[in-house]
Scaffold this motif. Sequence first.
Motif, PDB file in Angstrom:
ATOM      1  N   THR A 191       0.840   3.716  -3.262  1.00 37.18           N
ATOM      2  CA  THR A 191       0.358   5.076  -3.023  1.00 37.18           C
ATOM      3  C   THR A 191       1.382   6.108  -3.472  1.00 37.18           C
ATOM      4  O   THR A 191       1.034   7.119  -4.096  1.00 37.18           O
ATOM      5  CB  THR A 191       0.020   5.270  -1.538  1.00 37.18           C
ATOM      6  OG1 THR A 191      -1.069   4.417  -1.194  1.00 37.18           O
ATOM      7  CG2 THR A 191      -0.366   6.710  -1.241  1.00 37.18           C
ATOM      8  N   ALA A 228      -5.023   6.756  -3.715  1.00 33.97           N
ATOM      9  CA  ALA A 228      -4.153   5.960  -2.844  1.00 33.97           C
ATOM     10  C   ALA A 228      -4.597   4.501  -2.812  1.00 33.97           C
ATOM     11  O   ALA A 228      -5.728   4.170  -3.189  1.00 33.97           O
ATOM     12  CB  ALA A 228      -4.176   6.526  -1.419  1.00 33.97           C
ATOM     13  N   LEU A 229      -3.688   3.664  -2.353  1.00 35.00           N
ATOM     14  CA  LEU A 229      -4.019   2.300  -1.976  1.00 35.00           C
ATOM     15  C   LEU A 229      -3.936   2.261  -0.458  1.00 35.00           C
ATOM     16  O   LEU A 229      -2.854   2.359   0.116  1.00 35.00           O
ATOM     17  CB  LEU A 229      -3.053   1.294  -2.609  1.00 35.00           C
ATOM     18  CG  LEU A 229      -3.367  -0.185  -2.332  1.00 35.00           C
ATOM     19  CD1 LEU A 229      -4.731  -0.577  -2.874  1.00 35.00           C
ATOM     20  CD2 LEU A 229      -2.276  -1.078  -2.932  1.00 35.00           C
ATOM     21  N   LYS A 230      -5.088   2.154   0.191  1.00 35.17           N
ATOM     22  CA  LYS A 230      -5.155   2.243   1.640  1.00 35.17           C
ATOM     23  C   LYS A 230      -5.092   0.866   2.282  1.00 35.17           C
ATOM     24  O   LYS A 230      -5.759  -0.066   1.846  1.00 35.17           O
ATOM     25  CB  LYS A 230      -6.448   2.942   2.066  1.00 35.17           C
ATOM     26  CG  LYS A 230      -6.533   4.392   1.648  1.00 35.17           C
ATOM     27  CD  LYS A 230      -7.762   5.042   2.247  1.00 35.17           C
ATOM     28  CE  LYS A 230      -7.768   6.546   2.001  1.00 35.17           C
ATOM     29  NZ  LYS A 230      -8.914   7.205   2.659  1.00 35.17           N
ATOM     30  N   ARG A 272      -3.923  13.792  -3.369  1.00 36.85           N
ATOM     31  CA  ARG A 272      -3.914  13.216  -2.022  1.00 36.85           C
ATOM     32  C   ARG A 272      -5.061  12.232  -1.769  1.00 36.85           C
ATOM     33  O   ARG A 272      -5.027  11.489  -0.795  1.00 36.85           O
ATOM     34  CB  ARG A 272      -3.967  14.343  -0.992  1.00 36.85           C
ATOM     35  CG  ARG A 272      -2.783  15.303  -1.067  1.00 36.85           C
ATOM     36  CD  ARG A 272      -1.465  14.588  -0.857  1.00 36.85           C
ATOM     37  NE  ARG A 272      -0.341  15.491  -0.949  1.00 36.85           N
ATOM     38  CZ  ARG A 272       0.180  16.151   0.081  1.00 36.85           C
ATOM     39  NH1 ARG A 272      -0.352  16.005   1.277  1.00 36.85           N
ATOM     40  NH2 ARG A 272       1.204  16.956  -0.076  1.00 36.85           N
ATOM     41  N   SER A 300      -8.488   3.882  -3.273  1.00 40.28           N
ATOM     42  CA  SER A 300      -9.182   5.167  -3.140  1.00 40.28           C
ATOM     43  C   SER A 300      -8.932   5.958  -4.411  1.00 40.28           C
ATOM     44  O   SER A 300      -7.782   6.319  -4.708  1.00 40.28           O
ATOM     45  CB  SER A 300      -8.651   5.930  -1.917  1.00 40.28           C
ATOM     46  OG  SER A 300      -9.138   7.250  -1.906  1.00 40.28           O
ATOM     47  N   ALA A 332       0.836  -1.206   0.000  1.00 45.43           N
ATOM     48  CA  ALA A 332       0.000   0.000   0.000  1.00 45.43           C
ATOM     49  C   ALA A 332       0.868   1.253   0.000  1.00 45.43           C
ATOM     50  O   ALA A 332       0.583   2.219  -0.727  1.00 45.43           O
ATOM     51  CB  ALA A 332      -0.925  -0.012   1.209  1.00 45.43           C
ATOM     52  N   ARG A 333       1.919   1.247   0.778  1.00 45.65           N
ATOM     53  CA  ARG A 333       2.807   2.417   0.842  1.00 45.65           C
ATOM     54  C   ARG A 333       3.481   2.667  -0.501  1.00 45.65           C
ATOM     55  O   ARG A 333       3.535   3.810  -0.981  1.00 45.65           O
ATOM     56  CB  ARG A 333       3.858   2.208   1.928  1.00 45.65           C
ATOM     57  CG  ARG A 333       4.754   3.416   2.168  1.00 45.65           C
ATOM     58  CD  ARG A 333       5.877   3.093   3.142  1.00 45.65           C
ATOM     59  NE  ARG A 333       6.825   2.133   2.588  1.00 45.65           N
ATOM     60  CZ  ARG A 333       7.785   2.455   1.715  1.00 45.65           C
ATOM     61  NH1 ARG A 333       7.912   3.708   1.300  1.00 45.65           N
ATOM     62  NH2 ARG A 333       8.614   1.537   1.270  1.00 45.65           N
ATOM     63  N   LEU A 391       1.175   6.245  -7.222  1.00 44.13           N
ATOM     64  CA  LEU A 391      -0.070   6.865  -7.682  1.00 44.13           C
ATOM     65  C   LEU A 391      -0.028   8.383  -7.523  1.00 44.13           C
ATOM     66  O   LEU A 391      -0.590   9.114  -8.351  1.00 44.13           O
ATOM     67  CB  LEU A 391      -1.256   6.300  -6.905  1.00 44.13           C
ATOM     68  CG  LEU A 391      -1.689   4.868  -7.223  1.00 44.13           C
ATOM     69  CD1 LEU A 391      -2.745   4.397  -6.228  1.00 44.13           C
ATOM     70  CD2 LEU A 391      -2.227   4.763  -8.655  1.00 44.13           C
ATOM     71  N   GLN A 392       0.623   8.860  -6.491  1.00 41.25           N
ATOM     72  CA  GLN A 392       0.663  10.293  -6.230  1.00 41.25           C
ATOM     73  C   GLN A 392       1.884  10.979  -6.848  1.00 41.25           C
ATOM     74  O   GLN A 392       2.043  12.200  -6.707  1.00 41.25           O
ATOM     75  CB  GLN A 392       0.638  10.538  -4.719  1.00 41.25           C
ATOM     76  CG  GLN A 392      -0.655  10.088  -4.052  1.00 41.25           C
ATOM     77  CD  GLN A 392      -0.710  10.336  -2.563  1.00 41.25           C
ATOM     78  OE1 GLN A 392       0.222  10.896  -1.975  1.00 41.25           O
ATOM     79  NE2 GLN A 392      -1.785   9.917  -1.921  1.00 41.25           N
TER      80      GLN A 392
END
Length: 303
Positions: A59, A72-74, A69, A256, A55-56, A62-63
């Motif tokens: 994300t 994301a992958l939560k 903001r 997300s 996820a980190r 993706l950003q």
Amino acid sequence: MPTPTPFHPGSVIDEVARLVTEHYVFPETAAHLADLLRKRLAEGAYAVGDAEELARLVTADLQSVNDDRHLALKHHADPVSRAQGAAKLESIRRDFATSLGGAPRVELLDGGVALLELAPMLFPLEWAAEPLSAALTLVSRAEALIVDLRGNRGGDPDTVAFVCSHLLDRRTHLNTMYWRAGERTEQSWSQPHVPGARFGGSKPLYVLTGGATFSAAEELAYDLQQLGRAVVVGERTLGGAHPREGWTVHPHLEASIPTGRAVNPVSGTNWEGTGVQPDEACAAAEARERAHGLALAQLAGQR
């Protein structure tokens, strides 16, 4: 002990890439991001052993293109389930009940300046209309008003319009949302009538922001700033202007993805990635005192 959920980064990346391609509000950027995710997967960048680390990494990628903001992958420590939505709603209801409906502080400062804190979020309007109307009616008699959004993490755009309606004199175009689905637009306007008294559109108004001010709270500050109605005092906000939806791509992972974007009628853009830039920059902890001093000076100049 419960059996660990099988974890296959490749299938997660494929699903995230598909969802981004189909739903992200910027189609060209979506195609670029999908290619980036697949390239990084092929390079072995996502060859990790746990969902939280994936996820980190995802994300960050993706950003990396436009610093969105809400994209994301939560990671969720507990498996995502239907009950999670109910639990989140219950948590929001607890916050509502323990914050006087989202207006935990109304205070009269020296010199006829009122302070209204809106926190921890702008709750759904069907809940918040009554307590916010009471608080806004109470401060309507002040000579100047400070609205404190430093601890506000976002919420309902309809509540943004409701608050703005008390701070303006007439029906005003606040914001336009563009939605990728159907390529449709939806305008937000202040209300021509409010249930209580208005503070109105001419008395001094200051809005406090901090580094944690996010999403709908940013819209409130940005709308009033762009209209020339308020002076924003404090720190640059987080920078989240795109409404999002979530899709479960693994029992512990939620994609997300913003499905719409805000377009301000004055600036023609929004605060995504950049945050709301304060007119009077200072540390968030000093913003209340700074705004109070500015309000007193403005009132003195009017006398």
